[in-house]
Design an enzyme around this catalytic site. Structure first.
Site, PDB file in Angstrom:
ATOM      1  N   GLY A  86       0.794  -1.154  -0.094  1.00  0.00           N
ATOM      2  CA  GLY A  86       0.056   0.092  -0.180  1.00  0.00           C
ATOM      3  C   GLY A  86       0.719   1.203  -0.069  1.00  0.00           C
ATOM      4  N   CYS A  87       0.258   2.401  -0.523  1.00  0.00           N
ATOM      5  CA  CYS A  87       0.818   3.647  -0.585  1.00  0.00           C
ATOM      6  C   CYS A  87      -0.187   4.599  -0.154  1.00  0.00           C
ATOM      7  CB  CYS A  87       1.663   4.083  -1.937  1.00  0.00           C
ATOM      8  SG  CYS A  87       0.437   3.941  -3.088  1.00  0.00           S
ATOM      9  N   GLN A  88       0.035   5.762  -0.539  1.00  0.00           N
ATOM     10  CA  GLN A  88      -0.896   6.919  -0.252  1.00  0.00           C
ATOM     11  C   GLN A  88      -2.064   6.740  -1.014  1.00  0.00           C
ATOM     12  OE1 GLN A  88      -0.308   8.836   2.339  1.00  0.00           O
ATOM     13  NE2 GLN A  88      -1.799  10.598   2.065  1.00  0.00           N
TER      14      GLN A  88
END
Length: 134
Positions: A86-88
């Site tokens: 996951g990221c932003q």
């Protein structure tokens, strides 16, 4: 905003939504947060097995790929581990997931929508305590 500047190999990336992700991390999947350390420290997904390894770094010239990313992941995870990346917002994690799959990781999924969707769904987060000096 700079370009990602990376050519990810052409592999089939599975993207799961945040609702599915929540269930997977509750069932023991590793959550690999590929945001910068600064972003991670501001708040992140609340997971038992969470690792922060940035896929990109912010520089005065824009974002650049972390050339040690695969090496750092291999020191923290086995290729057989069940991993959610996951990221932003879901872009960096897509590239990171593709790189991991191309490197031989077996069960890696991208979290679509990223941390922004996680927050929008009001799922648990860990964030620094804000001091109230009233």
């Amino acid at each position: 905003m700079g370009s990602i500047g990376t050519e990810s190999p052409k592999v089939e990336v599975a993207t799961v939504d945040v609702i599915s992700t929540k269930g997977l991390i509750q069932n023991g999947h590793v959550y690999l947060d590929v945001r910068t350390v600064e972003e991670f420290q501001k708040g992140h997904v609340d997971a038992d097995k969470i690792i922060n390894i940035p896929y990109m770094f912010n520089t005065p010239q824009g974002r650049v790929k972390n050339l040690e990313f695969l090496k750092e992941v291999s020191s923290a995870c086995k290729k057989e581990d069940h991993i959610i990346v996951g990221c932003q917002s879901g872009v960096r994690s897509l590239y990171a997931t593709a790189d991991l799959l191309a490197e031989g990781y077996k069960d890696v999924n991208n979290m679509g929508g990223g941390y922004l969707d996680w927050i929008k769904n009001e799922f648990p987060v860990k964030a620094p305590k804000v001091k109230n000096d009233l």
